[in-house]
Design an enzyme around this catalytic site. Sequence first.
Site, PDB file in Angstrom:
ATOM      1  N   HIS A  26       0.174  -1.421   0.545  1.00 25.77           N
ATOM      2  CA  HIS A  26       0.719  -0.164   0.273  1.00 25.77           C
ATOM      3  C   HIS A  26       0.859   1.242   0.266  1.00 25.77           C
ATOM      4  O   HIS A  26       0.566   2.138  -0.115  1.00 25.77           O
ATOM      5  CB  HIS A  26      -0.904   0.263   1.534  1.00 25.77           C
ATOM      6  CG  HIS A  26       0.047   0.242   2.358  1.00 25.77           C
ATOM      7  ND1 HIS A  26      -0.208  -0.654   3.291  1.00 25.77           N
ATOM      8  CD2 HIS A  26      -0.185   1.572   2.793  1.00 25.77           C
ATOM      9  CE1 HIS A  26       0.637  -0.562   4.276  1.00 25.77           C
ATOM     10  NE2 HIS A  26       0.112   0.788   4.689  1.00 25.77           N
ATOM     11  N   SER A  52       4.894   2.439   8.344  1.00 22.03           N
ATOM     12  CA  SER A  52       4.290   1.300   6.925  1.00 22.03           C
ATOM     13  C   SER A  52       5.494   0.607   6.060  1.00 22.03           C
ATOM     14  O   SER A  52       6.231   1.553   5.680  1.00 22.03           O
ATOM     15  CB  SER A  52       3.202   1.485   5.972  1.00 22.03           C
ATOM     16  OG  SER A  52       2.106   1.847   6.635  1.00 22.03           O
ATOM     17  N   ASP A  89      -0.586  -7.662   1.549  1.00 18.25           N
ATOM     18  CA  ASP A  89       0.141  -6.148   1.392  1.00 18.25           C
ATOM     19  C   ASP A  89       2.484  -6.563   1.533  1.00 18.25           C
ATOM     20  O   ASP A  89       2.186  -5.317   2.682  1.00 18.25           O
ATOM     21  CB  ASP A  89      -0.575  -5.881   2.635  1.00 18.25           C
ATOM     22  CG  ASP A  89      -0.311  -4.783   3.013  1.00 18.25           C
ATOM     23  OD1 ASP A  89       0.000  -3.758   1.659  1.00 18.25           O
ATOM     24  OD2 ASP A  89      -0.764  -3.497   3.302  1.00 18.25           O
TER      25      ASP A  89
END
Length: 198
Positions: A50, A156, A80
Amino acid sequence: AVVNISARGVRQVQDPFWQLFGRGPQTQQVGSVGSGVIVRSEGVVVTNAHVIQGMQQIRVTLNDRREFAATVVLADERSDIAVLQLEGVDEALPTLDIDDREEQQVGDLVLAIGNPFGVGQTVTNGIISALNRTETGISDSGSFIQTDAAINPGNSGGALVDMDGDLIGINTAIFSRSGSSSGVGFATPASMVRRVVD
């Protein structure tokens, strides 16, 4: 071996007001900031899918301020996880060893390393709160490590490491009503990272 990632892209947006006058979609610049981990010395970087999804230009900055352009080798939305290849690497880069033996236990000390809010390299500490979390709403492809180490937007793709300095997970998501850390963070386990990289 933990790096900062900045990505830029262009997307099409349709403004309903201008659509009334027959004007088509407009282009809009978008950006993303995240983290990553060098797992192979020739410049193979792991991050979250992402972080780079829909982006055309990806720049990776090392801790010593060197910058590299990167290309996407693989972006697996289901797990992901994305794998990037740095361009123009002419020397061996530092790496983190992937510890996929899954010997961690609830209560083990961990560090979350990344680039929260784009402020730069940051380390937070905590414990493993739970293992094999599946009902997270993040992905249906596996289980996650839950930690109370502070994970914020920009973390992230960063590293969750154990006290031996080995990569045990990739920081992926937080549960939060405010958008910042509330002590419930999730990392994709190293075993999944290893499978995607291989």
